[in-house]
Scaffold this active site. Structure first.
Site, short mmCIF file in Angstrom:
data_model
loop_
_atom_site.label_atom_id
_atom_site.label_comp_id
_atom_site.label_asym_id
_atom_site.label_seq_id
_atom_site.Cartn_x
_atom_site.Cartn_y
_atom_site.Cartn_z
N ASP A 102 26.04 21.60 48.56
CA ASP A 102 24.99 21.26 47.60
C ASP A 102 25.52 21.47 46.18
O ASP A 102 26.44 22.25 45.97
CB ASP A 102 23.78 22.20 47.73
CG ASP A 102 23.17 22.17 49.10
OD1 ASP A 102 23.32 21.15 49.79
OD2 ASP A 102 22.53 23.17 49.46
N1 URA Z 1 23.82 25.10 53.56
C1 URA Z 1 23.17 24.87 52.42
O1 URA Z 1 21.98 25.14 52.30
N2 URA Z 1 23.86 24.31 51.39
C2 URA Z 1 25.17 24.02 51.45
O2 URA Z 1 25.75 23.55 50.48
C3 URA Z 1 25.83 24.28 52.65
C4 URA Z 1 25.15 24.82 53.70
#
Ligand code: URA
Length: 233
Positions: A102
Site C-alpha cells: 500500500d
Molecule cells: N497488508 C496491508 O494491509 N498492506 C500492505 O501493503 C501489505 C499487506
C-alpha cells in the site's frame, strides 16, 4: 541484438532517441572510441556517457519502500519508479513489483523484469511467506492469534476465508504477522476485523530474505544470486 535495440530495451530512449544519442557520440566502448549504430562490442565494454550500462534482463531489485509512494507506474502522485533511475521505468521487459505494498506501507519490496520469477515468488506453492511488522492504535486483546490462525476469518466484502496466518506479539501495541497470500490491504483489514487499527505497517521479509539492515528507506540495490536463493531458502 543491435546496439539501438539493446539501449532502447534498457530504457535509454526510444529507438529514434537512441539513434540520435549514438550519432551524437554518447555511446562509446571502454577505450573511449565512439560507437556507430552498426558496431556491437560485448555488452560489458559499452559505455553510455562514460558509464557502464545498466544490468541486462533478467534484473531483480530490492527496494526499501518509504511511506507515501504507490506501487503503480501510472499513479499521478509519487511512485516507486521515482526512486529508481528514470530509464528503469522504460525498460523492456518492464520492471514490476513482486507483490505490491500500500501507499502507506513501508519496507521490503522486490521488483523484477522476470515474469517467471515473479509468479514463482507470489505463488502460494512456493511458500515464500511474507512477514509484516504492525504498530497498532490500541493494545492487543489476546484473541488475535486464534482469530488470524483460524482459517475461517472472512474479511468484509470477500467470499473466501483467509488462509491461516502467523501471529507473534512483540509488545502491547506491536505484532508480527506472517501471510501466505496477498489480499488487498490484508494486514490492515485483519486487524480491523480484530477491532484494532494499524497505524504503521512495514514488510520485513519475503521467504528467507530479510530487508537488508544497511538499505535505507528509499534506497535500492540489485539482488545477487545469493539474495535470490535466500528468498526460496
Ligand atoms: N497488508 C496491508 O494491509 N498492506 C500492505 O501493503 C501489505 C499487506
Amino acid at each position: 541484438m543491435k546496439l539501438i535495440k539493446l539501449l532502447a530495451n534498457l530504457g535509454y530512449g526510444s529507438r529514434k532517441e537512441v539513434q540520435r544519442l549514438i550519432r551524437s557520440g554518447a555511446v562509446t566502448d571502454d577505450s573511449g572510441t565512439v560507437l556507430k549504430e552498426s558496431d556491437f562490442p560485448a555488452y560489458e565494454r559499452i559505455r553510455f556517457r562514460g558509464e557502464e550500462l545498466d544490468p541486462l534482463h533478467p534484473l531483480t531489485l530490492v527496494l526499501h519502500k518509504p511511506d507515501g509512494y504507490t506501487c503503480s507506474a501510472d499513479d499521478p502522485g509519487s511512485t516507486i519508479y521515482d526512486l529508481l533511475p528514470e530509464r528503469f521505468a522504460h525498460r523492456n521487459p518492464g520492471l514490476n513489483p513482486i507483490g505490491r505494498l500500500d501507499k502507506d506501507t513501508t519496507g521490503l519490496l522486490l521488483m523484477t523484469d522476470d515474469g517467471k520469477l515473479l509468479h514463482k515468488i507470489i505463488h502460494p506453492k512456493s511458500h515464500c511467506l511474507k512477514v509484516y511488522h504492525a504498530v497498532l492504535d490500541r493494545p492487543l486483546e489476546g484473541h488475535e492469534e486464534a482469530l488470524f490462525s483460524s482459517g475461517t476469518l472472512m474479511l468484509n466484502g470477500e467470499t473466501k476465508p483467509l488462509l491461516p496466518a502467523g501471529f507473534e506479539k512483540v509488545s502491547e501495541t506491536e505484532a508480527l504477522v506472517t501471510l501466505h497470500e496477498g489480499r488487498y490491504h490484508q494486514v490492515r483489514r485483519m486487524f480491523a476485523a480484530a477491532g484494532n487499527h494499524v497505524v504503521d505497517l512495514k514488510r520485513i521479509s519475503i521467504g528467507g530474505f530479510k530487508l537488508p539492515e544497511d538499505l535505507d528507506e528509499g534506497d535500492w540495490r540489485v539482488m545477487s544470486p545469493d539474495d535470490l536463493a535466500a528468498v526460496f531458502g
